[in-house]
Write a protein that holds these residues in place. Sequence first.
Motif, PDB file in Angstrom:
ATOM      1  N   LYS A 135     -10.754   1.227  -6.864  1.00 54.95           N
ATOM      2  CA  LYS A 135      -9.566   1.798  -6.255  1.00 54.95           C
ATOM      3  C   LYS A 135      -8.569   2.116  -7.363  1.00 54.95           C
ATOM      4  CE  LYS A 135     -10.204  -1.174  -2.157  1.00 54.95           C
ATOM      5  NZ  LYS A 135     -10.661  -0.106  -1.238  1.00 54.95           N
ATOM      6  N   THR A 136      -7.481   2.799  -7.001  1.00 51.80           N
ATOM      7  CA  THR A 136      -6.386   2.998  -7.946  1.00 51.80           C
ATOM      8  C   THR A 136      -5.200   2.148  -7.501  1.00 51.80           C
ATOM      9  OG1 THR A 136      -5.575   4.925  -6.717  1.00 51.80           O
ATOM     10  CG2 THR A 136      -7.110   5.332  -8.524  1.00 51.80           C
ATOM     11  N   ALA A 142      -9.799  -2.366  -9.275  1.00 49.25           N
ATOM     12  CA  ALA A 142      -8.952  -1.176  -9.334  1.00 49.25           C
ATOM     13  C   ALA A 142      -8.611  -0.851 -10.784  1.00 49.25           C
ATOM     14  CB  ALA A 142      -7.674  -1.383  -8.522  1.00 49.25           C
ATOM     15  N   PHE A 158       0.849  -1.190   0.000  1.00 52.77           N
ATOM     16  CA  PHE A 158       0.000   0.000   0.000  1.00 52.77           C
ATOM     17  C   PHE A 158       0.887   1.244   0.000  1.00 52.77           C
ATOM     18  CE2 PHE A 158      -1.920  -3.497   2.236  1.00 52.77           C
ATOM     19  CZ  PHE A 158      -3.215  -3.559   1.761  1.00 52.77           C
ATOM     20  N   GLY A 173      -0.862   4.676  -0.386  1.00 51.66           N
ATOM     21  CA  GLY A 173      -1.670   5.833  -0.018  1.00 51.66           C
ATOM     22  C   GLY A 173      -1.684   6.947  -1.036  1.00 51.66           C
ATOM     23  N   ALA A 179      -3.913   7.503  -3.650  1.00 51.99           N
ATOM     24  CA  ALA A 179      -5.148   7.592  -4.427  1.00 51.99           C
ATOM     25  C   ALA A 179      -5.465   9.039  -4.790  1.00 51.99           C
ATOM     26  CB  ALA A 179      -6.306   6.997  -3.631  1.00 51.99           C
ATOM     27  N   LEU A 218      -1.290  -0.837  -3.866  1.00 52.29           N
ATOM     28  CA  LEU A 218      -2.627  -0.253  -3.842  1.00 52.29           C
ATOM     29  C   LEU A 218      -2.583   1.201  -3.391  1.00 52.29           C
ATOM     30  CD1 LEU A 218      -5.405  -1.408  -4.559  1.00 52.29           C
ATOM     31  CD2 LEU A 218      -5.751  -1.909  -2.133  1.00 52.29           C
ATOM     32  N   GLY A 219      -3.345   2.048  -4.089  1.00 47.71           N
ATOM     33  CA  GLY A 219      -3.354   3.470  -3.798  1.00 47.71           C
ATOM     34  C   GLY A 219      -4.244   3.833  -2.632  1.00 47.71           C
ATOM     35  N   GLU A 220      -3.997   3.254  -1.487  1.00 49.99           N
ATOM     36  CA  GLU A 220      -4.712   3.605  -0.273  1.00 49.99           C
ATOM     37  C   GLU A 220      -3.815   3.297   0.924  1.00 49.99           C
ATOM     38  OE1 GLU A 220      -8.230   1.205  -0.351  1.00 49.99           O
ATOM     39  OE2 GLU A 220      -7.282  -0.470   0.671  1.00 49.99           O
ATOM     40  N   SER A 221      -4.163   3.868   2.060  1.00 46.26           N
ATOM     41  CA  SER A 221      -3.354   3.662   3.254  1.00 46.26           C
ATOM     42  C   SER A 221      -3.478   2.224   3.744  1.00 46.26           C
ATOM     43  CB  SER A 221      -3.795   4.622   4.355  1.00 46.26           C
ATOM     44  OG  SER A 221      -3.618   5.973   3.954  1.00 46.26           O
ATOM     45  N   GLY A 222      -2.377   1.671   4.231  1.00 48.93           N
ATOM     46  CA  GLY A 222      -2.374   0.310   4.750  1.00 48.93           C
ATOM     47  C   GLY A 222      -0.972  -0.086   5.154  1.00 48.93           C
TER      48      GLY A 222
END
Length: 290
Positions: free
Chosen positions: A47-48, A81, A27, A29, A31, A97-101
């Motif tokens: 998602k992106t 995505a 991840f 982050g 997006a 993945l373009g999100e926080s994690g």
Amino acid sequence: MAILTSFVAALLATSSLVSSYSGDLTFYGGAGKKGSCSQNHVPPGFKTVAINAPQYDDGASCGSCLEGCYNKNGQTTCFKAIVDNLCPECSYGDLDLGESGDGRFDIDWNFTECPKADLKFSTEGSNQWYGKIKVEGGGPIQSMVVNGKTTSSTPDAFWVVDDGSGKLGCGPKVTVNFLSGRTIEKCLPGSLFGGSCESGDRCSEEGRAEPPKMKENGGENIRDAPTGFSTRMEKPAVRNRAESAAGRSAPACRGVPCSAAARKSASISTGPVKIILPLVSIFNSEVQSI
């Protein structure tokens, strides 16, 4: 290219997720920040994602949609995505993945057909002799023809054409061939290419040539934009993914050999070889879109 096109078409024809690729999911982050693809379109509910360099293939995968599933703490999570970015340090099959994690997880994923959407055309640094064109909303593009001239793709998923006749400002006829097999033809307004149409006919939606129309405005002759089009200006927002590196969560295997992690490799490589044309020295630096 023929092998790749047939393979992608076969993948897009299936409605269920059949895992063709496996790798690590991380991840970062990022997006909504356009990414290396300089892309704005994201289908609703998607998602992106940044894809590894081999499968990014110099921008050929930009705009591709995919489905993936991974297991976290005994719970399987699946998502859809759209590819809008490059993960330079990822290995073949890996996704970022373009999100926080946090953490690194095994993932199985596959390319899939993107939802239908209105196409959006935009240009960057273009004039009547040189066009740099982007099309969003239709999935990955196989080829593009502008006024009968072949184009080449760039790493940020634009398509470039040189027109020595200087007639792009009259409004070019564009033919776009998508990897899904869809082909569309569109007459773009000359305003996307500086709007200068000193000679030549203007492309019409019916495929007939129309002479440029003139109107008086404050003593200056200004040509009308084609009916049904609107234009807007915005500053270029091409972003290198390295700018968001500070926001990336550290992979679990940093500091130890990542080769120890099990990864299945797909046997089929993707993407054609791309040729990038040099930029001309005279250009309009604004980004325009319809």
